[in-house]
Design an enzyme around this catalytic site. Sequence first.
Site, PDB file in Angstrom:
ATOM      1  N   SER A  26       0.846  -1.197   0.000  1.00  0.00           N
ATOM      2  CA  SER A  26       0.000   0.000   0.000  1.00  0.00           C
ATOM      3  C   SER A  26       0.878   1.242   0.000  1.00  0.00           C
ATOM      4  CB  SER A  26      -0.896   0.003   1.239  1.00  0.00           C
ATOM      5  OG  SER A  26      -0.117   0.354   2.361  1.00  0.00           O
ATOM      6  N   LYS A  27       0.250   2.382   0.090  1.00  0.00           N
ATOM      7  CA  LYS A  27       0.974   3.662   0.049  1.00  0.00           C
ATOM      8  C   LYS A  27       2.069   3.756   1.104  1.00  0.00           C
ATOM      9  CE  LYS A  27      -1.936   6.862  -2.330  1.00  0.00           C
ATOM     10  NZ  LYS A  27      -3.172   6.064  -2.496  1.00  0.00           N
ATOM     11  N   ARG A  28       1.861   3.066   2.227  1.00  0.00           N
ATOM     12  CA  ARG A  28       2.868   3.099   3.284  1.00  0.00           C
ATOM     13  C   ARG A  28       4.226   2.622   2.781  1.00  0.00           C
ATOM     14  NH1 ARG A  28       2.086  -0.848   6.544  1.00  0.00           N
ATOM     15  NH2 ARG A  28       0.328  -1.663   5.377  1.00  0.00           N
ATOM     16  N   HIS A  29       4.203   1.812   1.736  1.00  0.00           N
ATOM     17  CA  HIS A  29       5.460   1.233   1.243  1.00  0.00           C
ATOM     18  C   HIS A  29       6.141   2.102   0.196  1.00  0.00           C
ATOM     19  CE1 HIS A  29       3.128  -2.292   2.734  1.00  0.00           C
ATOM     20  NE2 HIS A  29       4.283  -2.527   3.310  1.00  0.00           N
ATOM     21  N   GLY A  30       5.636   3.308  -0.029  1.00  0.00           N
ATOM     22  CA  GLY A  30       6.271   4.183  -1.025  1.00  0.00           C
ATOM     23  C   GLY A  30       5.380   4.347  -2.237  1.00  0.00           C
TER      24      GLY A  30
END
Length: 485
Positions: free
Chosen positions: A244-248
């Site tokens: 998800s977005k948390r991963h970049g």
Amino acid sequence: MSEMRVRFAPSPTGFLHIGGVRTAIFNWLLARHNGGKFLIRIEDTDKQRSTEEFEADILDALEWLGLTADEEHLRQSTRLTFHKEVVDQLVERGHAFRCFVSPEEAAKIKEAEREAGGIDAFRSPDRDLSSEESQRRADAGEPHAIRFKVPTGSIRFEDAVHGVIETPCNTIDDFILMRSDGTPVYMVAVVADDFEMAVNFVLRGDDHITNTPKQIMIYEALGWPVPTFAHVPLILGQDKKRLSKRHGATAVTEYRKMGYLPEAILSYMAMLGWNPGDDRELLNREELIEAFDTKGIGSKSATFDEQKLEWVNAQFISRLPDAELELAVRPLVAEKVASGEFPAGAGKMLPVAVKLLKSRAHFPVDFVEKGFYVFTEPTTIIDEKAAKKRLKDEGTPTWLDGLATAYDGLDEWSEESLENAMREYAEGEEIGFGKVIHPVRLAVTAQGAGPSLFEILVELGKETVVRRLRWLAGFLREKGTPPEL
Ligand code: GLU
């Protein structure tokens, strides 16, 4: 099987996700490998969340990757009439019914049934209403949904990734086909459109696996051929959580902006959760098409590794023909010329930059950033660590000037003659070779590391090299050894 027909069915409720694109890649490869058709369906029935911007982003990204459809795209929102007809047909055939129970009431009934030790699914009390009564209540304006009359027994299918999956029907609610406002639900739309598009192989994310038994019920109730299903495991981030977005960066277009080549994305993503059955790590488009098969898809989640993707990109850059690479880098040079960072005419150095940096670049931008010295004069040392370590001898300015003079007098300008002249100079001064070679690299490139130094010197030519050696000598006299940067 007759001609294989597969589809990618994105909902335009977000940008095309790097994980989501793998589903498109798998479908496209499946079609190409089997000489079938790859279709695209825009699932835009969620009016609140679907936007034209997202749709354009998805289609652009697919086109950029070369995942082009073989037939015109189908837009789900234009198919409403047919979806309603499908629901009507199910009612006519006795597989669906008007349900006057509200969703809240339905939840209570299900709970009471479970507590009484019954089945773990909602069975509507209205499933066996006589058609007269059902009609009378509908005519009287009583709100109702249309629900599927879930049969007894179980639904069994052979998933091309997970093998046989069997689901007891008594775990499946009499599910809604059409809401009380008259709109058919997603479950109906998918089946109806896949039938209309004659899709006979459905490859999609694991998150749809629980929808499949319900969809099979609909196919069977209508006497339609049931496609083969393949559910591919989700892609996880390094922390083993869903990507998800948390991963970049997550949008494919972000990767495009960063300078990833379509071939690199295609190769890396295709091999994320699929393998060709041998130890090859890099496959180009043709090799992927040749090797792709659902047998190679693993049933466990794969982990996305951006560093690996970057490595794959570097590999593809180093394999690109020079002319293609120049094409990719040329606009970046033009930007630097326009902004004044590079002098007018810097573009003529492009072939030199490509030659020197091709085997080291990870992104096209590396040619103009790390390789800026090919296009323009350094005005300071950009690698502070190297400056501290390599430019601390008081003698350095003298040695740089001395070598400049030696180089200026050379008749032959080759890697060999330049190296020999440098060795001779160092010996004459009774200093180690390292006292000269490292400052020379810094003088010419402003950095402590890079391509083979003598190759750089040969390519940049005598005039430039001599000028830069003298420039660094003057710079150090002014700023000290090591220089204050
Ligand atoms: N539109 C669905 C999604 O984006 C895909 C549905 C399907 O593949 O059956 O998840």
